[in-house]
Design a protein around this motif. Structure first.
Motif, PDB file in Angstrom:
ATOM      1  N   SER A   1       0.816  -1.215   0.000  1.00  0.00           N
ATOM      2  CA  SER A   1       0.000   0.000   0.000  1.00  0.00           C
ATOM      3  C   SER A   1       0.850   1.266   0.000  1.00  0.00           C
ATOM      4  O   SER A   1       0.489   2.261  -0.621  1.00  0.00           O
ATOM      5  CB  SER A   1      -0.930   0.006   1.211  1.00  0.00           C
ATOM      6  OG  SER A   1      -0.186  -0.042   2.421  1.00  0.00           O
ATOM      7  N   TYR A   2       1.992   1.227   0.693  1.00  0.00           N
ATOM      8  CA  TYR A   2       2.735   2.482   0.814  1.00  0.00           C
ATOM      9  C   TYR A   2       3.543   2.817  -0.437  1.00  0.00           C
ATOM     10  O   TYR A   2       4.216   3.842  -0.501  1.00  0.00           O
ATOM     11  CB  TYR A   2       3.560   2.493   2.094  1.00  0.00           C
ATOM     12  CG  TYR A   2       5.028   2.136   2.044  1.00  0.00           C
ATOM     13  CD1 TYR A   2       5.940   2.863   2.792  1.00  0.00           C
ATOM     14  CD2 TYR A   2       5.505   1.073   1.281  1.00  0.00           C
ATOM     15  CE1 TYR A   2       7.282   2.539   2.794  1.00  0.00           C
ATOM     16  CE2 TYR A   2       6.852   0.755   1.277  1.00  0.00           C
ATOM     17  CZ  TYR A   2       7.734   1.486   2.033  1.00  0.00           C
ATOM     18  OH  TYR A   2       9.080   1.157   2.023  1.00  0.00           O
TER      19      TYR A   2
ATOM     20  N   LEU B   1      -4.944   6.652  -2.100  1.00  0.00           N
ATOM     21  CA  LEU B   1      -4.686   6.596  -0.659  1.00  0.00           C
ATOM     22  C   LEU B   1      -5.956   6.824   0.155  1.00  0.00           C
ATOM     23  O   LEU B   1      -6.055   6.367   1.297  1.00  0.00           O
ATOM     24  CB  LEU B   1      -3.623   7.624  -0.268  1.00  0.00           C
ATOM     25  CG  LEU B   1      -2.183   7.355  -0.735  1.00  0.00           C
ATOM     26  CD1 LEU B   1      -1.261   8.465  -0.278  1.00  0.00           C
ATOM     27  CD2 LEU B   1      -1.694   6.006  -0.222  1.00  0.00           C
ATOM     28  N   HIS B   2      -6.931   7.507  -0.435  1.00  0.00           N
ATOM     29  CA  HIS B   2      -8.183   7.739   0.287  1.00  0.00           C
ATOM     30  C   HIS B   2      -9.001   6.467   0.467  1.00  0.00           C
ATOM     31  O   HIS B   2      -9.931   6.438   1.279  1.00  0.00           O
ATOM     32  CB  HIS B   2      -9.008   8.822  -0.413  1.00  0.00           C
ATOM     33  CG  HIS B   2      -8.641  10.206   0.022  1.00  0.00           C
ATOM     34  ND1 HIS B   2      -7.457  10.806  -0.322  1.00  0.00           N
ATOM     35  CD2 HIS B   2      -9.290  11.098   0.827  1.00  0.00           C
ATOM     36  CE1 HIS B   2      -7.383  12.012   0.223  1.00  0.00           C
ATOM     37  NE2 HIS B   2      -8.484  12.213   0.919  1.00  0.00           N
TER      38      HIS B   2
ATOM     39  N   SER C   1     -11.012   0.751   4.763  1.00  0.00           N
ATOM     40  CA  SER C   1     -10.560  -0.372   5.591  1.00  0.00           C
ATOM     41  C   SER C   1      -9.063  -0.341   5.824  1.00  0.00           C
ATOM     42  O   SER C   1      -8.407  -1.377   5.892  1.00  0.00           O
ATOM     43  CB  SER C   1     -10.971  -1.702   4.951  1.00  0.00           C
ATOM     44  OG  SER C   1     -10.641  -2.778   5.791  1.00  0.00           O
ATOM     45  N   GLY C   2      -8.495   0.851   5.910  1.00  0.00           N
ATOM     46  CA  GLY C   2      -7.068   0.973   6.168  1.00  0.00           C
ATOM     47  C   GLY C   2      -6.226   0.619   4.966  1.00  0.00           C
ATOM     48  O   GLY C   2      -6.711   0.549   3.824  1.00  0.00           O
ATOM     49  N   TYR C   3      -4.940   0.384   5.218  1.00  0.00           N
ATOM     50  CA  TYR C   3      -4.000   0.140   4.128  1.00  0.00           C
ATOM     51  C   TYR C   3      -4.333  -1.121   3.338  1.00  0.00           C
ATOM     52  O   TYR C   3      -3.957  -1.254   2.174  1.00  0.00           O
ATOM     53  CB  TYR C   3      -2.573   0.050   4.673  1.00  0.00           C
ATOM     54  CG  TYR C   3      -2.281  -1.194   5.467  1.00  0.00           C
ATOM     55  CD1 TYR C   3      -1.820  -2.343   4.851  1.00  0.00           C
ATOM     56  CD2 TYR C   3      -2.466  -1.224   6.845  1.00  0.00           C
ATOM     57  CE1 TYR C   3      -1.545  -3.500   5.575  1.00  0.00           C
ATOM     58  CE2 TYR C   3      -2.210  -2.375   7.576  1.00  0.00           C
ATOM     59  CZ  TYR C   3      -1.755  -3.503   6.941  1.00  0.00           C
ATOM     60  OH  TYR C   3      -1.495  -4.655   7.645  1.00  0.00           O
TER      61      TYR C   3
ATOM     62  N   THR D   1      -3.739  -2.254  -0.650  1.00  0.00           N
ATOM     63  CA  THR D   1      -3.031  -3.491  -0.992  1.00  0.00           C
ATOM     64  C   THR D   1      -3.907  -4.400  -1.844  1.00  0.00           C
ATOM     65  O   THR D   1      -3.457  -4.946  -2.863  1.00  0.00           O
ATOM     66  CB  THR D   1      -2.593  -4.232   0.278  1.00  0.00           C
ATOM     67  OG1 THR D   1      -1.610  -3.457   0.974  1.00  0.00           O
ATOM     68  CG2 THR D   1      -1.990  -5.594  -0.050  1.00  0.00           C
ATOM     69  N   ALA D   2      -5.157  -4.580  -1.444  1.00  0.00           N
ATOM     70  CA  ALA D   2      -6.081  -5.435  -2.193  1.00  0.00           C
ATOM     71  C   ALA D   2      -6.260  -4.924  -3.612  1.00  0.00           C
ATOM     72  O   ALA D   2      -6.302  -5.715  -4.568  1.00  0.00           O
ATOM     73  CB  ALA D   2      -7.428  -5.503  -1.476  1.00  0.00           C
TER      74      ALA D   2
END
Length: 527
Positions: A154-155, A165-166, A171-173, A177-178
């Protein structure tokens, strides 16, 4: 075989180019696809040539994690700590290799699991994409629950791809990633079907249809996710003057070579005392200093000029120093009121592996000494801490904690209204502060909070809830800055529910696989 290994390594290196400061974030949307193809195209490889199979995700993982965390080699040379030059090089190399291999182990686990499921059940591409995405998110969640957490996929998008990034607010990072894994999987499946078209002329038309279906889905998914992110990004920030908080930041720029010695102490005391007085005269409400800005215990601080300046000016200080807990010390941030009282204390919970403590110390302690020159033993604070201030509850992260999104989410859910991060970062190369800033951008977006960053040597900054960097300091410079942030009490879906997407993906993929197996058995019985 050499070609396959080369492809795995090169694609991993491409992924390694995506994080800050290189910021080639767009590569992340297809850099995993080659490894996916290598794993899926020869499902028997994991059982017939296990070592060769493992080398593929290993090289990809080293290419990605090894390049992404190469800044850790910046701890060399440590001659200022009394470590001989060659020993310093060995320690830095060991740290880099250990962390790179730890990150690569996640990739190996993912590749092994996906290959086994694919070979065992001969699953179709859509299910393969679902399972591959769920596995990666699940493994990242597991790895991040430990003490040593490397680079999430994700980063790779921070700090520049603010739209995607929003998705972190959902559901967070893991949401990001998904998205990256799913798009890569669809591109890989399109490539696999394109190759099959050349080999199966009788079914070329059907294979071509599937090729375009996967590729089109990947494009639609990529664009659609950015549109969702754009909608979240475009939400206006309601900022009442009653929630305004004028904060000051001091970036002391005390090199580690002198920080814990008399010359460094004197320079730190002068720099932070003068900076505090200057900012106090600018009528700020509070002043934030970096991690261990004044490397003393509270009893020592109260005898110094910085404490006297607080009593003179009467402005709240968030001061980085050492807390005392019996014979141990903590890496702490203190709220000191204008009357000199200690209003609150936050003790760092995520200590730096190989820096502030050694993982598996009973095994590795003889190989590598603790990198911190402190004689006392650092202990971690309680994970359930809250940090109240005269202006409301704050969310605090000290240095390495910025990598742990759950750490920030928990504090936001507990009523934290703004983020304070204090870091040193002086031990490493310049790419590390850039990545640290990128992590804080993600935490600000996920929690929908203003973030104030104070570091020793850079980059200090102010980040708004949409991830925009309002102010960013230079690197290796002494700087002071005053700016206005706003306290917020909103709660994103992620703050309320946490990482709900990962268990949904895991359960959903497991159910889909069971239905597939059950349906396959029915079909076989009918025949």
């Amino acid at each position: 075989m050499i070609l396959r290994l080369g492809i795995a390594l090169v694609s991993g290196i491409l992924m390694g180019l995506t994080p800050a400061p290189l910021n080639a974030w767009f590569l992340a949307w297809f850099a995993l696809a080659p490894l996916w193809v290598l794993i899926v195209k020869n499902p028997k490889l994991a059982s017939t040539h296990r070592l060769y199979f493992i080398l593929q995700p290993l090289l990809w993982g080293i290419g990605y994690h090894g390049l992404a965390i190469s800044w850790i080699t910046g701890i060399h040379p440590m001659t200022w700590m009394g470590v001989p030059w060659l020993a310093s090089l060995a320690i830095a190399s060991f740290c880099w290799l250990f962390i790179a291999l730890w990150g690569a182990s996640l990739v190996i686990t993912w590749a092994t699991c996906l290959s086994w499921i694919n070979h065992k059940f001969k699953i179709f591409p859509w299910l393969r994409v679902l399972i591959g995405t769920a596995l990666w998110c699940g493994l990242e969640a597991f790895w991040s629950s430990g003490a040593l957490w490397c680079a999430s996929l994700s980063y790779t998008q921070s700090p520049h791809n603010l739209l995607i990034l929003h998705l972190g607010q959902i559901s967070g990072y893991s949401t990001i990633t998904a998205a990256i894994v799913a798009v890569n999987g669809l591109i890989a499946e399109a490539w696999i079907n394109r190759k099959d078209t050349k080999k199966q002329h009788s079914s070329a038309s059907l294979q071509s249809t599937f090729y375009w279906r996967y590729l089109t889905t990947a494009i639609i998914l990529l664009i659609g996710l950015h549109i969702v992110g754009f909608q979240l990004y475009n939400r206006p920030l309601t900022q009442s003057t009653t929630t305004a908080l004028k904060v000051g930041i001091i970036q002391g720029n005390i090199p580690n070579e002198i920080k814990l010695y008399p010359d460094g102490w004197q320079r730190a005391i002068e720099g932070y005392t003068n900076g505090y007085k200057t900012l106090a005269d600018q009528k700020v409400d509070a002043i934030l200093t970096p991690e261990t800005a004044l490397p003393f215990t509270l009893s020592e601080l109260k005898r110094g000029s910085f404490y006297s300046a607080i009593l003179e000016k009467g402005v709240v200080a968030w001061l980085g120093g050492f807390g005392e807990h019996g014979r141990s010390i903590t890496n702490s941030l203190f709220t000191i009121t204008g009357t000199g009282n200690i209003f609150s204390e936050y003790d760092k919970t995520k200590l730096v592996p190989l820096g502030e403590y050694i993982p598996f110390e009973e095994f590795l302690g003889r190989l590598i000494d603790r990198l911190s020159p402190l004689d006392a033993h650092l202990v971690a604070g309680s994970p359930s801490q809250i940090f109240d201030t005269p202006f409301g509850r704050a969310i605090v992260g000290i240095c390495y904690e910025s990598a742990f999104s759950e750490h920030f989410r928990r504090q936001a859910a507990a009523g934290g209204e703004f983020i304070l991060t204090a870091s040193n970062n002086a031990h490493y190369s310049k790419s590390m502060p850039a990545q640290h800033h990128a992590l804080d951008v993600m935490r600000a977006i996920e929690t929908d909070r203003w973030a104030v960053r104070a570091t020793n040597t850079g980059y200090s900054g102010i980040v708004n809830p949409h991830g925009k960097t309002v102010w960013l300091s230079g690197i290796n410079t002494y700087e002071i800055h005053a700016d206005t942030i706003y306290r917020r009490q909103t709660q994103t879906l992620y703050v309320r529910w946490g990482d709900w997407l990962t268990p949904v993906l895991l359960v959903g993929s497991a159910i889909a696989l069971l239905f597939y197996i059950f349906g396959l058995k029915i079909e076989i019985n009918r025949r």
